[in-house]
Design a protein around this motif. Structure first.
Motif, PDB file in Angstrom:
ATOM      1  N   ILE A 183       0.856  -1.183   0.000  1.00 27.78           N
ATOM      2  CA  ILE A 183       0.000   0.000   0.000  1.00 27.78           C
ATOM      3  C   ILE A 183       0.898   1.242   0.000  1.00 27.78           C
ATOM      4  O   ILE A 183       1.764   1.390   0.844  1.00 27.78           O
ATOM      5  CB  ILE A 183      -0.927   0.021   1.236  1.00 27.78           C
ATOM      6  N   HIS A 184       0.660   2.117  -0.975  1.00 30.59           N
ATOM      7  CA  HIS A 184       1.450   3.338  -1.101  1.00 30.59           C
ATOM      8  C   HIS A 184       0.510   4.544  -1.204  1.00 30.59           C
ATOM      9  O   HIS A 184       0.163   4.975  -2.308  1.00 30.59           O
ATOM     10  CB  HIS A 184       2.361   3.275  -2.327  1.00 30.59           C
ATOM     11  N   PRO A 185       0.080   5.081  -0.056  1.00 32.68           N
ATOM     12  CA  PRO A 185      -0.834   6.219  -0.091  1.00 32.68           C
ATOM     13  C   PRO A 185      -0.118   7.483  -0.567  1.00 32.68           C
ATOM     14  O   PRO A 185       1.111   7.582  -0.488  1.00 32.68           O
ATOM     15  CB  PRO A 185      -1.285   6.359   1.361  1.00 32.68           C
ATOM     16  N   GLY A 186      -0.894   8.423  -1.043  1.00 34.11           N
ATOM     17  CA  GLY A 186      -0.303   9.682  -1.475  1.00 34.11           C
ATOM     18  C   GLY A 186      -1.354  10.705  -1.865  1.00 34.11           C
ATOM     19  O   GLY A 186      -2.525  10.379  -2.053  1.00 34.11           O
ATOM     20  N   PHE A 187      -0.895  11.937  -1.966  1.00 36.59           N
ATOM     21  CA  PHE A 187      -1.743  13.047  -2.401  1.00 36.59           C
ATOM     22  C   PHE A 187      -1.352  13.461  -3.808  1.00 36.59           C
ATOM     23  O   PHE A 187      -0.167  13.422  -4.163  1.00 36.59           O
ATOM     24  CB  PHE A 187      -1.572  14.262  -1.473  1.00 36.59           C
ATOM     25  N   ILE A 201     -15.287  11.543  -6.527  1.00 37.11           N
ATOM     26  CA  ILE A 201     -13.975  11.063  -6.062  1.00 37.11           C
ATOM     27  C   ILE A 201     -14.082  10.555  -4.628  1.00 37.11           C
ATOM     28  O   ILE A 201     -13.535   9.499  -4.287  1.00 37.11           O
ATOM     29  CB  ILE A 201     -12.923  12.191  -6.191  1.00 37.11           C
ATOM     30  N   THR A 202     -14.799  11.267  -3.784  1.00 38.45           N
ATOM     31  CA  THR A 202     -14.936  10.860  -2.382  1.00 38.45           C
ATOM     32  C   THR A 202     -15.778   9.602  -2.238  1.00 38.45           C
ATOM     33  O   THR A 202     -15.505   8.769  -1.369  1.00 38.45           O
ATOM     34  CB  THR A 202     -15.525  12.023  -1.560  1.00 38.45           C
ATOM     35  N   MET A 203     -16.807   9.434  -3.082  1.00 38.15           N
ATOM     36  CA  MET A 203     -17.649   8.234  -3.001  1.00 38.15           C
ATOM     37  C   MET A 203     -16.927   6.980  -3.471  1.00 38.15           C
ATOM     38  O   MET A 203     -17.303   5.874  -3.094  1.00 38.15           O
ATOM     39  CB  MET A 203     -18.911   8.405  -3.858  1.00 38.15           C
ATOM     40  N   THR A 204     -15.916   7.148  -4.291  1.00 40.66           N
ATOM     41  CA  THR A 204     -15.184   6.000  -4.811  1.00 40.66           C
ATOM     42  C   THR A 204     -14.184   5.529  -3.758  1.00 40.66           C
ATOM     43  O   THR A 204     -13.299   6.292  -3.366  1.00 40.66           O
ATOM     44  CB  THR A 204     -14.448   6.368  -6.114  1.00 40.66           C
ATOM     45  N   PRO A 205     -14.321   4.305  -3.274  1.00 41.58           N
ATOM     46  CA  PRO A 205     -13.411   3.811  -2.238  1.00 41.58           C
ATOM     47  C   PRO A 205     -11.945   3.915  -2.674  1.00 41.58           C
ATOM     48  O   PRO A 205     -11.597   3.615  -3.812  1.00 41.58           O
ATOM     49  CB  PRO A 205     -13.822   2.352  -2.068  1.00 41.58           C
ATOM     50  N   THR A 248     -10.215   6.777  -2.638  1.00 43.19           N
ATOM     51  CA  THR A 248      -9.872   8.159  -2.960  1.00 43.19           C
ATOM     52  C   THR A 248     -10.730   9.101  -2.127  1.00 43.19           C
ATOM     53  O   THR A 248     -11.831   8.762  -1.725  1.00 43.19           O
ATOM     54  CB  THR A 248     -10.086   8.473  -4.455  1.00 43.19           C
ATOM     55  N   LEU A 249     -10.191  10.290  -1.894  1.00 42.92           N
ATOM     56  CA  LEU A 249     -10.893  11.276  -1.075  1.00 42.92           C
ATOM     57  C   LEU A 249     -10.503  12.668  -1.552  1.00 42.92           C
ATOM     58  O   LEU A 249      -9.318  12.985  -1.656  1.00 42.92           O
ATOM     59  CB  LEU A 249     -10.492  11.108   0.394  1.00 42.92           C
ATOM     60  N   SER A 250     -11.486  13.493  -1.848  1.00 43.60           N
ATOM     61  CA  SER A 250     -11.224  14.898  -2.186  1.00 43.60           C
ATOM     62  C   SER A 250     -10.872  15.605  -0.895  1.00 43.60           C
ATOM     63  O   SER A 250     -11.634  15.570   0.064  1.00 43.60           O
ATOM     64  CB  SER A 250     -12.456  15.544  -2.805  1.00 43.60           C
ATOM     65  N   ALA A 251      -9.709  16.256  -0.875  1.00 43.86           N
ATOM     66  CA  ALA A 251      -9.243  16.864   0.365  1.00 43.86           C
ATOM     67  C   ALA A 251      -9.327  18.389   0.357  1.00 43.86           C
ATOM     68  O   ALA A 251      -9.616  18.990   1.387  1.00 43.86           O
ATOM     69  CB  ALA A 251      -7.801  16.438   0.644  1.00 43.86           C
ATOM     70  N   GLU A 252      -9.095  19.027  -0.788  1.00 46.46           N
ATOM     71  CA  GLU A 252      -9.075  20.486  -0.813  1.00 46.46           C
ATOM     72  C   GLU A 252      -9.252  20.975  -2.241  1.00 46.46           C
ATOM     73  O   GLU A 252      -8.786  20.345  -3.198  1.00 46.46           O
ATOM     74  CB  GLU A 252      -7.742  20.996  -0.261  1.00 46.46           C
TER      75      GLU A 252
END
Length: 161
Positions: free
Chosen positions: A89-93, A113-117, A119-123
């Motif tokens: 697992i390699h998380p990133g922005f 994007i947020t609804m798709t597991p 990924t998350l819209s952050a800003e």
């Protein structure tokens, strides 16, 4: 009609979502859903800069199917990675440059994007030209950006003028 239902699609969405949340179609809940469907859009009408104007409903329906399919595939991928080795697992922005300028389209993109597991819209940048997205697993940033722009942003640009 426009006076009592300034946004018929929003009213319909409120009505349906309420019934889905309570999981019943009893008369009292039907009445409450109808009341909420009328009152909520009326109360937030003054807060909105502009009304959402959608065009190309077939593109919107096709996009909805793509999003649903991607949600299913993403659930499987996230589960596979969680059950696998942590080192895989390699998380990133990533910052996604936006071509869409419609605020409703940008909000829809951030929501998708947020609804798709995974990924998350952050800003959203102050100039609304970049969206910061966190990815549970970020392999190739350029490929992820290209995929989001092609699968979600391009159809949204057709739907929201």
């Amino acid at each position: 009609m426009k006076r009592w239902l300034p946004s018929p699609l929003l009213s319909l969405a409120v009505f349906v979502v309420w019934l889905l949340l309570v999981a019943t179609v009893e008369p009292a809940h039907l009445l409450l859903a109808a009341l909420l469907a009328v009152l909520l859009p009326l109360s937030v009408r003054r807060l909105r800069e502009e009304q959402a104007r959608m065009r190309r409903p077939l593109v919107a329906m096709k996009l909805a199917l793509v999003v649903l399919w991607d949600i299913v595939l993403s659930n499987i991928e996230v589960a596979r990675r969680i059950l696998g080795r942590e080192s895989r697992i390699h998380p990133g922005f990533i910052w996604i440059p936006l071509d869409i300028r419609n605020p409703h389209g940008i909000a829809a993109l951030a929501g998708i994007i947020t609804m798709t597991p995974g990924t998350l819209s952050a800003e959203l940048s102050p100039d609304r030209r970049h969206l910061l997205v966190h990815c549970f697993h970020l392999g190739d940033a350029a490929a992820t950006i290209a995929q989001i722009k092609a699968r979600y942003e391009a159809p949204l640009r057709e739907v929201f003028p």
